[in-house]
Structure formats: structure tokens, C-alpha cells
Scaffold this active site. Structure first.
Site, PDB file in Angstrom:
ATOM      1  N   GLU C 261       0.838  -1.196   0.000  1.00  0.00           N
ATOM      2  CA  GLU C 261       0.000   0.000   0.000  1.00  0.00           C
ATOM      3  C   GLU C 261       0.879   1.254   0.000  1.00  0.00           C
ATOM      4  O   GLU C 261       0.379   2.354   0.208  1.00  0.00           O
ATOM      5  CB  GLU C 261      -0.932   0.009   1.213  1.00  0.00           C
ATOM      6  N   SER C 281       6.858   4.740   2.562  1.00  0.00           N
ATOM      7  CA  SER C 281       7.844   4.977   1.493  1.00  0.00           C
ATOM      8  C   SER C 281       9.103   4.177   1.754  1.00  0.00           C
ATOM      9  O   SER C 281       9.687   4.290   2.823  1.00  0.00           O
ATOM     10  CB  SER C 281       8.248   6.460   1.457  1.00  0.00           C
ATOM     11  N   ASP C 319       7.044   1.724  13.059  1.00  0.00           N
ATOM     12  CA  ASP C 319       5.728   2.212  13.475  1.00  0.00           C
ATOM     13  C   ASP C 319       5.153   3.223  12.483  1.00  0.00           C
ATOM     14  O   ASP C 319       5.895   3.909  11.766  1.00  0.00           O
ATOM     15  CB  ASP C 319       5.820   2.857  14.859  1.00  0.00           C
ATOM     16  N   LYS C 356      22.804   5.093  15.185  1.00  0.00           N
ATOM     17  CA  LYS C 356      22.265   5.733  13.994  1.00  0.00           C
ATOM     18  C   LYS C 356      21.606   4.676  13.103  1.00  0.00           C
ATOM     19  O   LYS C 356      22.008   3.500  13.123  1.00  0.00           O
ATOM     20  CB  LYS C 356      23.374   6.427  13.204  1.00  0.00           C
ATOM     21  N   ASP C 371       8.843   7.434  20.994  1.00  0.00           N
ATOM     22  CA  ASP C 371       8.219   7.446  22.316  1.00  0.00           C
ATOM     23  C   ASP C 371       7.216   8.590  22.365  1.00  0.00           C
ATOM     24  O   ASP C 371       7.571   9.751  22.145  1.00  0.00           O
ATOM     25  CB  ASP C 371       9.306   7.621  23.383  1.00  0.00           C
TER      26      ASP C 371
END
Lengths: 393, 393, 393
Positions: C261, C281, C319, C356, C371
Site C-alpha cells: 500500500e 515509502s 511504526d 544511527k 516514544d
């Protein structure tokens, strides 16, 4: 019949000093699509060629032909006339000295008249001649289309044209390829069309057609999905519009080669060399912003899934995934403040730790980020150069 | 042949008290597309008109015609019959008193029979008569389509229809305009089709057709790209679906005028006056959420590129670029707690500093933001009114 | 004329040891679309079937037929020949023992020759025979298409094919269904096409055609909008491409059932069982990343509107709404460090509080989050299993 070019110029002079002549802002002859149910309803106007602040000789000739055939009525901000056999014959007789050389790119208005002269009265009923005398709110479907053409051909600058009330004038129709279909006609014929297996392929339902239905882009422009660009958009040569989350609304677009993988909402404008990343949103005036149109400068990078709600100058970077809105507060260090001032000598804000988005509107060389360790939004002096991939533009 | 309307009503009464009659939940006659390779495979069913808890007179007539021609079999949750010349002749003879006035919007079932009476046996082989007697899991392609029509015409409410197993029943096909093509047929004929330059234009490969292939939207509804709305979606009048990142899945949609520039996933429902911003995602039950369908109330604004994973009440705002998920923790001040309680009298949570998204599900008047100076997610009592641009809806 | 299969094999052996024979990397016979204005310009090549490191018998036969008709020229990395009546007659006489059984999936090259033998010289002018002898930068439109077919049919692995300079070789054209149209031809004929109501429906303007114009996907693969997948993409069986914000560029795609999607940019590859959420993306090499192609492992979940700019191993979760870029700093607890090390025994980084993005590239079992109370980006050992909805793939 006018025989020589000198005679033609003399005639044009005569017309232009006559009482009935009125210099147009724009004019053109369009083929129109009429309602299937109500033929008086104009659903679309297709211009093979438009005149925008130009070709006043043709304008004069057309007005004389209308005048001679008893139709001229130039007292409004715009006028739309039927194209009759008499009008065409008159116009053709004045254009006569140009007929032979009216081929290719030369004398497009004469070519139109030449073509019309081969049609009979019934076929001519599909054509209209349209004049705009000033840039007032359009009053007819034909006038709206003429203005959309002016924007999409680049003859008028983005945001320079009065389109007030255009939504109210255009009809919402079903588009099947290049053909607009009245929704009511579709409803009335649904049963028979479906039972007979003739129900048309509907590509969209909208008041506006698609850009590519009317406009041929430059050789190095790419639009990977015609649905993504509405008629009335303007795409400078070298622009690429990818098919992911991109969209360019009418009265919006690009001023040079731009990579477009995001949304350029109505009245937003993007400068050359900029990259509107995948899913990036530039907010527009129709919904999303408080009504201020947004310009993005040259060589900017709007990162994937970013949101930009303020105008940006040149060489700005908005990091992927963040939203730069009028009310967003950005931390700025004193060192960056000095560099940003240097890049924007006209900017005379006093230093403070936090600037709101709207206070940074239009500045060049900004880099907007969210600090990944503190979650704080920050603005820096950008030190990366944004360059489009040359192979792609 | 029935001669008067009184005789017709008497006949219907007689049928309805007969042993073979069974009151249907829904019924209709569809034109079907059969497999190019396997004609027994139904690829698509196109209904000129569906009956949903209505028109029991026509249902009775159709059942009698099936009974008389020896085909009626009403012992399952659904039934699909071939349409034969005899069936049509029987049905036509019962409908006789209505034939003349069956035009326009009147007596659509009679119009269908009238149309069928002009076809020969070979042409009739493209039609099926479909009955649903209860809202069980569908067992046939025709039944799935009848239910999708019920949703998309608005005759059944979103989420009210049992579509369990629909994915397993529909065939995955290549769509060329309105025509579904078996993939296997395409494979077998690929060489000849390509060599002869006759390879069809394939618009999509899916089990579902597009909404606009079957449904005519309201006059003030816009769908700028037919690919964006799947059959089975429901769009209330005044809804606009832009072509950027938007999408409306089946069994999802809008309850009033809504601006849709984002994704309304399967089983998600958006209330009137709301604005689903560019790229905004409303998570669905098929992938993304834990299975709870999400409703968005009225006059909500889901900002560009936001993600909403909980139901919202009325007048909520999700800021651009943020994600409101079940597990996201939002800071709430005591003052905002009081105001939110006032706006949601039925809400009886105790005050605490942090609420999880799932604890705020369904509340009205919330404004979700990420604090730009601290990165903290916060929820406020919204003090902005969300209003759609009236020109656009 | 060759009469037996033994004679055929003997002939092939003879050819393969002759001086003129050169073993190809790939070959095939394509129908070509020529420029409307300049017929020497090849706009598209459609292969009914391609050979990639296979079917050397057919290659030998074709080379002999070219040799006998005085055309063979194998000294470059690729060669493109006209298909002549003599060539077809020669090739047919060698294939003779296979003609009868060349149906269905058997002996596709022979089927092609059989088909060509029914055409006259004029029709044959639409065909080309194409050989690639090594994987050098392509020099012709036909060679580019042969390589795109290799990728899209899955005969060559993603990123394994040299397409350097392909953008410079392909012509930017207007696509009307399956037909490419020269932009210059369209310009020259715009006036007449528009005046006569014959202006073609333009679906896109691009150098590449759409995937579905050339490739038949597997039975359980779905592409809800043909515009979303460029020719040269590779979609493993079971992949679903939704029509919202998704896009798959050429030389990018999936290695197993994947829900798409979001955007899979050029050279990005996604492993089986992964879910690329709405608007997600994956950055590509053409614009957005520093040039390192990104692989996403198996059973990963890229949340809605997330951005992924580093490669991920298996079982990772990004997420919704966050950006994982090379320079993003992620907090990692010591406990999670131990669990991540356990899941990635080959990883030998020392513990530190912040890693990183680029230092986490390719690791499995990571869960990237922001968070919500501190705004800090964090990485955990994932404890959720990502599973696609079985009904959908």
C-alpha cells in the site's frame, strides 16, 4: 474576398478603429461536448489553439465576421457565439491571403477557419467562438475552459487568472475517455445500457477534465498517470509526476524541472530543481490552509511524507515525515540564526530560541528537522545541495 | 395473462400464501460475464437494479414464474437461477398490468422483464436471477455482487452485510474496461494476442470491480479517479474523492459530504462534514488494526499524512503528520480533562496525566497534537470548527 | 527442410560449433510499435515470449537463418535484426520437426515462427529479432525491453541486470491504451484531431509502459490500478498492490506474497510476508537515498505513512508515521541490545545508548518507534509477529 496581405492589414486597422471592435484579453474557437439529455448544456470545450493577449488581427477578423452576420455583442466581460456557415465564410474571405501558408505552427487561427469551412451546418453546431474581454469571474463553461487552457499552456502565470465561481459553472459529469456524460442521462439509461452490455467505462466523475485530455506536455515532461493532473494545472518542461501519492490540482504546478511524488494542492507553486518527495503534501487554499497560497522555491527537497504549510524560499529541506505548519515552533541556535540571516539579508527578525513556522515563511536555505533524541522540531541553515537526477528530467 | 392491477395483487397474495414462496431479503436480475475459457465461471454480475427488503410483489411473481417453469429451489440461504424464455414469458404475463407505465423510475423490475422479453435464448444465457433469503455468508459470485450493490447503492448500511468468505468466492481477473478476463485465458492466448497487436488494455487485476463500473454517484459527488473506489464502498452525496493518495475499500465509506484525500480502509466509516486530509490513513480491519472497525464522527479533520487507528467522535482534529494509535500515550492537562468531560458527559474516566489512544476512543471534540518543542503527544479540547469548503461539496 | 528431431539436434550441434554462432545471454522476437511520424523510431517492443539463459537450440536456429539470409552480425554486446520472409522461411524449415507439437506451453519459439510464417512482408516489418550477448549497457529500445521483460517475468533477479543509460534510450511518448504515440506527431495533428473529435485518450506520458501492458501476473497476485506498477518491476505470486499511495518502479518489487500500500522505489526489494503499509515509502536510488539500494526482509511491517531509508532484516516493524533514515538516532536499552544481538549473532557492535539508522542496517527483529511521551526515537527487539491476512494473498 481579401486578396493581399496589405489589404488584410488595412482591413484589420479599419476594424480595430471601428465602433464594434473590442480588444480581447483572450479568444479561441472550441469544439464543445453537449449534454446527451440537454444539448444546451455545454459539458466540455476543447480548444485546438487559444489566443491570450496576442493575435489581435485574427480577433479583429473574427469580430467583423460576427458583426457582418449580425451576432456581435461585446458589452459583457466575455462572449460566446455559435459558429455558423456564414461566419466561417466571412472569416475565410478575410483570411484568404494566409490560407496557403497556414500549415504546421503558422497561423493556427486561419487553420481553424480552414478546417471549419469543410464542415456542414450540423457539424458546425459543435463549435463555439469565445471571447474574454477582461479577467472577470467567468460566466460560461467555455470561458472557464479558455482560462484553464491559458494556465495549462503556460500562456498565463499560475494564480494570475480570475477563476472565481468556476466550480459553480462547470457541470459534474462522468468522464468516459475524452467524452463527458451527464449523470442524469446515465441514470435514465442505466437499465438498458447494463442489460445490453453497453454500459460505458467511467474513468472519473468530476467537474474538471484531466490535463492530458487537452494538453500535450513538453518532450521531457512525464506524467505517469493521467488521473494525477487536473486540467488547469501548469507543468514546466522537465517535470516528472510519479503515480504513487502525487497530485497536481488546477491553478497549481511547477516553474521548471521538478520531481513530483507528492501533492501540489490548488494554488501551490513549486520552483525549478525542487523535489516533492513521495507522499509529501503542500497544503492548498481550497482545504488545509488558512487561505494563503504556498510557493516552494528552487532546489528544495520536501522529504517523503512531509507536510509543508508555509511558503519556502530556495534551497530548503523539509525532512521526511515531519510537518512544517504555520503554528509549529522550531528551535534555532544563535549560530544558525546568523547563517540564516546571511542567506536572507532582507530578513530582519530579532534572534529568539523558537520561531513559529509562519515567521520563517519564504526564507531560503532552511533545513527543518525533528531531533530524533529529544523529539524537538528544529530549523538549521541547510548545508546540503538539492540536485535532481539529470537522467530523469 | 393478468389483465388488471387488482388481479395482479390477488395473484401476489395467492403466491405469498403458497408453500413454495419464501420472502427474500434481496433479489435482482443480473447480466453476467462468463469466463472466456470456462463459461461456467461467473466473473462479474451487473445489476441494472436491485431489490433489498422491498418490492415483494415482484419477488412473488418471479418465484411463481420459476415454480411454473419447474426450477424453484428455495431451501438454501440464497438461490441463483438461469433466465429462460419460459421464465420471462411467465413473468411478463403476470406483470402485464404494469407494462405500459414501467418507464423511467417506475417499476424497474417490470422494465427488466420487458427488456428480457426482447431477447432470444442465446442472449438470455447472459442473465441470472438471484435471491438472498437470509444474510448468510454468500455462496455464489452473484450473491456477493448483490450484497456489494446493496452497500454501494446505500440500500444496506455499511458493516451491516455478511460478506464472510467473499474473497474466496470472487475470481481474480484482469479487467479491461468493463470486461473481466480470465488470467488463464490471457496466458493461453498471450502469444497470438501480442503478435497480432490485439493484446487488451488491462486496467487492473483484482477480484473486485471498480465502484464506478456499476454505480452512478449523486450529482454532487466526485471521484477523480475510478481506481480509487472499490465496488462495495458507499459514498454519501457530496463526497469528493481526490486522486492523490486516497482510496476507499469495499464495506467502507462516508455518511455525508466528506473530502477524501486519504485512505478509508475496509470497514472504516466517516461522518458528514469531515475532511480526510492528503495521505491520511484510517486503519482498516483487513490489515493494520487489531480488528476493530474505525468510525470517524462528523466534522473531523484528519490532517495530511496523519494516521488514525482509533474511532473518533464528532469535531475531532488529528494534526498533520502524526499517528493516533491504540497504544499511543497522550498527555492531557486537568483543564482539558474538564472540558473534554463536559463535551462527553457519558465519559467517566478518572483524570490522569497520560491516556492511551484506546482510552480516548469515540470521544468528541479532541485535538491530537505533537508538541513541537518537546516531541510529546498531547490531547486537547479542540477549539476550532472544521468546515468543508462549500463550493467543493 | 529438417525432417526428424535427430536431424534437428545434429543441425543445432553443427551451428553451435560454427564460426558465426555466438551463445546469447537472451533473445526473442518482438512486435514493435514505430513512430507515427518517424517509423524508424521504435517506441515499444512487445515480446510474446523471451529466452533468458535458455533455449540455445532456438538461438542457434535463428542465428543460422540470419546467417543464411546474409544478415548475421554478432560482434557487439547486442544485435537487433529485421524479420524478413526469407528469415522466417529458413527458420521454419529447421523447426519443422517441432511444428506439430508447438502448442500451449510447448516450444514457444517455434510457435512464434509458425505465426510469423502466416504474415506478409508488410506485416513482418512490425517485428524484430533481438539478441543480447552480454549484460552490457543496452544500446537499443528493443534491448531495454528484453531486459525489462527479464525482470518482470522473474527470469532475471531484481538488480541483476545492467540497465545503465536506459532512460536515454527509451523515447518519452504518450500512451493511449497499449499504443505509444510520438509527442511530436500529436502536436502536428492536435488541431485536426481536436476539431474532428478524434483526439486520443492519453493515459500517461512516460518512457516506460505499464507492467500490466506486457505481463500477466500470477493467479493470486492483484494490482488494483495498472498505473501503479511500471514495466520492469517484479511481483512475486501473492503480492497485492492497492490503489491508494502505492507504486512499484522498474527494477523493484517483491520476493513473495507482500501487501503493498506504499512506495517501492527503484531498486528496492521486499521479502515475503511483509506489509508495506498505506503511504509507507521505501526510498530508492533514483532520488531520496545516497544510492544504496534498500532491501526489506521477510515478515516486516512498515506502518502507514512511515519512511524507510535503511535496509531491514526479517521481522522488523517500523511504526506508523515515523521515518527511519541513515542519520536518525535511536535509543536502545541494554536489555534490548542483548536481545537484538541474540537475534543477530553476526552483529558485533558494542553497546551504546544511541545507534544511527545506518548502524542498524540489515538487522532482524527490530521495532522502531517514537516514544509518545518524550518524542525520542527508540529501537526495541520486536515481540510481535507480522502475518499477512491469508484471505488477501
Amino acid at each position: 474576398m481579401i486578396q493581399t496581405k496589405d489589404d488584410f492589414f488595412a482591413l484589420v486597422n479599419e476594424i480595430q478603429s471601428s465602433a464594434y471592435y473590442k480588444e480581447p484579453l483572450a479568444f479561441g474557437i472550441a469544439r464543445v461536448d453537449r449534454g446527451q439529455k440537454n444539448p444546451e448544456k455545454i459539458l466540455q470545450a476543447t480548444f485546438p489553439f487559444i489566443n491570450w493577449k496576442e493575435n489581435y488581427g485574427s480577433a479583429a477578423i473574427f469580430q467583423k465576421a460576427l458583426h457582418e452576420t449580425g451576432k456581435l455583442l461585446n458589452d459583457e466581460s466575455e462572449a460566446v457565439y455559435d459558429v455558423t456557415k456564414n461566419f466561417v465564410a466571412e472569416a475565410l474571405s478575410y483570411c484568404n491571403p494566409w490560407i496557403e501558408e497556414a500549415i504546421g505552427d503558422a497561423h493556427k487561427n486561419v487553420q481553424v477557419i480552414k478546417y471549419l469551412s469543410t464542415l456542414d451546418e450540423e457539424e458546425l453546431a459543435n463549435f463555439k467562438i469565445v471571447f474574454l474581454f477582461e479577467d472577470a469571474a467567468p460566466k460560461s463553461v467555455e470561458a472557464v475552459y479558455l482560462k484553464l487552457y491559458a494556465l495549462s499552456t503556460g500562456k498565463a502565470a499560475l494564480r494570475s487568472v480570475n477563476l472565481n465561481g468556476a466550480f459553480g459553472i462547470l457541470h459534474n459529469v462522468a468522464w468516459s475517455g475524452t467524452t463527458p456524460i451527464e449523470l442524469d442521462w446515465l441514470r435514465e439509461n442505466e437499465l438498458e445500457l447494463k442489460m445490453s452490455g453497453q454500459y460505458p467505462v467511467i474513468d472519473s466523475v468530476d467537474k474538471f477534465p484531466r490535463f492530458l485530455q487537452h494538453i500535450i506536455p513538453a518532450d521531457n515532461t512525464r506524467i505517469l498517470d493521467a488521473a494525477k493532473v487536473r486540467m488547469g494545472a501548469q507543468l514546466a518542461a522537465g517535470t516528472t509526476v510519479m503515480p504513487g501519492a502525487s497530485y497536481i490540482n488546477f491553478n497549481a504546478g511547477t516553474l521548471g524541472p521538478v520531481m513530483v511524488e507528492g501533492r501540489i494542492s490548488s494554488s501551490a507553486v513549486v520552483g525549478k530543481g525542487s523535489d516533492v518527495g513521495g507522499g509529501a503534501s503542500i497544503l492548498g487554499v481550497l482545504s488545509g490552509t488558512s487561505g494563503n497560497p504556498i510557493s516552494i522555491g528552487e532546489n528544495c527537497l520536501l522529504g517523503a511524507n512531509s507536510v509543508t504549510g508555509i511558503p519556502l524560499g530556495n534551497g530548503c529541506i523539509v525532512d521526511a515525515g515531519i510537518a512544517v505548519l504555520e503554528g509549529t515552533k522550531f528551535f534555532m541556535s544563535e549560530a544558525d540564526y546568523e547563517k540564516i540571516k546571511e542567506a536572507n539579508p532582507e530578513w530582519n527578525a530579532e534572534y529568539k530560541e523558537f520561531f513559529k513556522g509562519r515567521e520563517l515563511a519564504g526564507l531560503s536555505g532552511l533545513h527543518f528537522r525533528q531531533d530524533s533524541t529529544s523529539g524537538q522540531m528544529k530549523v538549521f541553515r541547510s548545508n546540503k545541495e538539492v540536485k535532481l537526477n539529470e537522467e530523469l528530467h
